[in-house]
Design a protein around this motif. Sequence first.
Motif, PDB file in Angstrom:
ATOM      1  N   THR A  12       0.904  -1.293   0.191  1.00 23.38           N
ATOM      2  CA  THR A  12      -0.085  -0.394  -0.448  1.00 23.38           C
ATOM      3  C   THR A  12       0.864   0.978   0.093  1.00 23.38           C
ATOM      4  N   ARG A  17       1.880   0.320  -4.471  1.00 19.46           N
ATOM      5  CA  ARG A  17       0.321   0.218  -4.673  1.00 19.46           C
ATOM      6  C   ARG A  17       0.811   0.707  -6.838  1.00 19.46           C
ATOM      7  N   HIS A  18       2.223   0.595  -7.161  1.00 21.69           N
ATOM      8  CA  HIS A  18       2.387   0.441  -8.499  1.00 21.69           C
ATOM      9  C   HIS A  18       2.831  -1.196  -9.112  1.00 21.69           C
ATOM     10  N   VAL A  20       1.493  -3.939  -7.526  1.00 22.28           N
ATOM     11  CA  VAL A  20       0.162  -4.298  -7.509  1.00 22.28           C
ATOM     12  C   VAL A  20      -0.473  -4.616  -8.390  1.00 22.28           C
ATOM     13  N   ASP A  21      -0.728  -3.084  -9.377  1.00 22.77           N
ATOM     14  CA  ASP A  21      -1.029  -2.644 -10.405  1.00 22.77           C
ATOM     15  C   ASP A  21      -0.878  -3.444 -11.701  1.00 22.77           C
ATOM     16  N   VAL A  22       0.559  -3.582 -11.807  1.00 24.25           N
ATOM     17  CA  VAL A  22       1.258  -4.030 -12.839  1.00 24.25           C
ATOM     18  C   VAL A  22       1.461  -5.650 -13.034  1.00 24.25           C
ATOM     19  N   THR A  24      -1.026  -7.228 -11.746  1.00 26.50           N
ATOM     20  CA  THR A  24      -1.969  -7.483 -11.804  1.00 26.50           C
ATOM     21  C   THR A  24      -2.817  -7.777 -13.033  1.00 26.50           C
ATOM     22  N   GLU A  25      -2.257  -5.905 -13.848  1.00 23.02           N
ATOM     23  CA  GLU A  25      -2.877  -6.169 -15.625  1.00 23.02           C
ATOM     24  C   GLU A  25      -2.259  -6.928 -15.879  1.00 23.02           C
ATOM     25  N   ARG A  26      -1.008  -7.403 -15.517  1.00 18.53           N
ATOM     26  CA  ARG A  26      -0.180  -8.489 -16.210  1.00 18.53           C
ATOM     27  C   ARG A  26      -0.957 -10.303 -16.475  1.00 18.53           C
ATOM     28  N   ARG A 164       5.953   4.035 -11.742  1.00 15.64           N
ATOM     29  CA  ARG A 164       5.050   3.333 -11.998  1.00 15.64           C
ATOM     30  C   ARG A 164       5.677   2.870 -13.676  1.00 15.64           C
ATOM     31  N   GLU A 168       7.281  -1.424 -13.368  1.00 14.72           N
ATOM     32  CA  GLU A 168       7.742  -2.188 -14.189  1.00 14.72           C
ATOM     33  C   GLU A 168       8.848  -2.565 -14.470  1.00 14.72           C
TER      34      GLU A 168
END
Length: 252
Positions: A12, A17-18, A20-22, A24-26, A164, A168
């Motif tokens: 968090t 946070r970034h 987790v987003d990366v 999850t998006e993958r 970000r 990545e």
Amino acid sequence: MSITTFAVAGATGRLGRHVVDVLTERGHHVVPMSRATGVDIITGEGLTEALTDVEVIIDVASWHASDQDAATEFFRTSARNLHQYGRQAGVTRIAMASIIGVDNATAGFLAAKKVHEELLLSGPIPVRILRAAQFHEFVGQLLDWQQGDTAYLPALPTQLVACRAVAETLADLALAPTAPAPGTPIPEIAGPRKETLAEAAQLLGARRGIKVVAVDGAGMPDAEIAASGGFLPSPHAELAGPTFQEWLDTQP
């Protein structure tokens, strides 16, 4: 692409946070680990459950202040727990985010981060490290620490990078089928433009109505090392945009 189950320590936080987003998006499975999700990497609370079936840990957890002793103790305990609980769970590797130039540091938070690297590398689970420049968001944090309508910030060189972009590259490193070859430099990522912290802060300060005055950084840990470029990226570093100005233009 095979699906991997990750646990993200510090999920968090600013970088977490970034990450987790990366992931999850993958399409990967992600277990966010932070005190907000009921997992404490210092006390060990919730770690056994969180790491069940996890293959890879990404460690982006950080101490919230600059005190060297407190930060060192935080990293010492977190490294020990991630290795101990991770080995019990069958974790295959740990990927961590560090800071460019920590091997030059002698004091302050960066010196604690240097110890963090050493502690993680000395554990039983294989570790991969990505060293990053200071984040774009760090500039706002510096201004938040100031009081009044004038801020005095160091004219120390940096190559600010977007969270970000770091997330990545860290995900790429964690997912790579093989680790960097022994003896190769530790991977680094930085932004595309060299500037000073004060110059970047002046851009943000103009938006906030704060006057930023550049100072020489005297009194800061390892200020002389920083001034001489000791915390700038190495020639092998990956450079990734956006620049600080480009990133700032996208912020509300």
